[in-house]
Design a protein around this motif. Structure first.
Motif, short mmCIF file in Angstrom:
data_model
loop_
_atom_site.label_atom_id
_atom_site.label_comp_id
_atom_site.label_asym_id
_atom_site.label_seq_id
_atom_site.Cartn_x
_atom_site.Cartn_y
_atom_site.Cartn_z
N LEU A 93 -7.12 -9.28 -7.33
CA LEU A 93 -6.12 -8.27 -6.99
C LEU A 93 -4.77 -8.94 -6.72
N PRO A 94 -3.68 -8.24 -6.98
CA PRO A 94 -2.36 -8.80 -6.68
C PRO A 94 -2.24 -9.16 -5.19
N GLN A 95 -1.40 -10.14 -4.89
CA GLN A 95 -1.26 -10.64 -3.52
C GLN A 95 -1.01 -9.52 -2.52
N HIS A 96 -0.23 -8.53 -2.87
CA HIS A 96 0.11 -7.46 -1.93
C HIS A 96 -0.54 -6.13 -2.33
N ALA A 97 -1.75 -6.22 -2.85
CA ALA A 97 -2.46 -5.03 -3.32
C ALA A 97 -2.74 -4.02 -2.22
N LEU A 98 -2.75 -4.47 -0.97
CA LEU A 98 -3.07 -3.57 0.13
C LEU A 98 -1.84 -3.15 0.92
N ASP A 99 -0.64 -3.44 0.40
CA ASP A 99 0.60 -3.07 1.09
C ASP A 99 0.57 -1.60 1.48
#
Length: 183
Positions: A93-99
């Motif tokens: 998942l992208p680094q900031h997927a849970l932003d």
């Protein structure tokens, strides 16, 4: 209401962790939320291990997480940490997927010696991915989860009550949050 991705990090086809997640899914659906179940074990292993974000199945998961308002993450605890399968998926998942997302971590294991795996292993990773709210989460002993003939969870009474309270609190958090905005 919120859209929730419910992610099982269990590698097992017969899984107490997945059964517990699907039980929580039902509690969230009953409170009006849309839940999208996802089992990491069903994703193509080669694409996961190569971090092939262009693979259609991996791209679909990334899109699901991106469009969601919240994520419930469930994992069995092996060797005092969350599963390697979950780690591989989180790495893709992208680094900031849970932003901006609310996250509910759940773990299962054979002994209370692993109860801190959520706080010491999983929570820091979820925080590093930008989760806006990480619920306290819950650890359930394997012995407190039986599987019915259809593979559903049958929880010991105290565990069932705790999970019910947890789902209600998480739902309340979702009800007060602004839905995710996808750009």
């Amino acid at each position: 209401m919120a859209t929730v991705v419910s992610l099982s990090g269990s590698p097992s086809s017969v899984s107490r962790t997945t059964a517990l997640l699907r039980h929580v899914d039902g509690l969230l659906v009953a409170r009006g939320h849309e839940v999208v179940p996802l089992e990491a074990r069903g994703l193509p292993a080669e694409a996961l291990l190569r971090a092939d974000t262009l693979h259609p199945a991996i791209a679909e998961v990334i899109g699901l997480v991106e469009r969601s308002d919240a994520v419930v993450v469930g994992t069995p605890v092996y060797k005092a940490a969350y599963s390697g399968l979950l780690k591989v998926l989180l790495d893709v998942l992208p680094q900031h997927a849970l932003d901006g997302k609310a996250v509910l971590p759940l773990a299962t294991g054979g002994t209370t010696a692993h109860v801190l795996a959520i706080d010491y292993a999983l929570r820091p990773v979820l925080a590093s991915m930008g989760a806006a709210h990480i619920a306290p989460g819950w650890f359930t002993l394997d012995k407190d989860i039986a599987l019915d003939a259809g593979g559903g969870a049958v929880l010991a009474e105290k565990s069932a009550q705790a999970i019910e309270r947890l789902a209600v609190r998480f739902s309340d958090v979702l009800d007060t949050r602004t839905p995710a905005v996808v750009s």
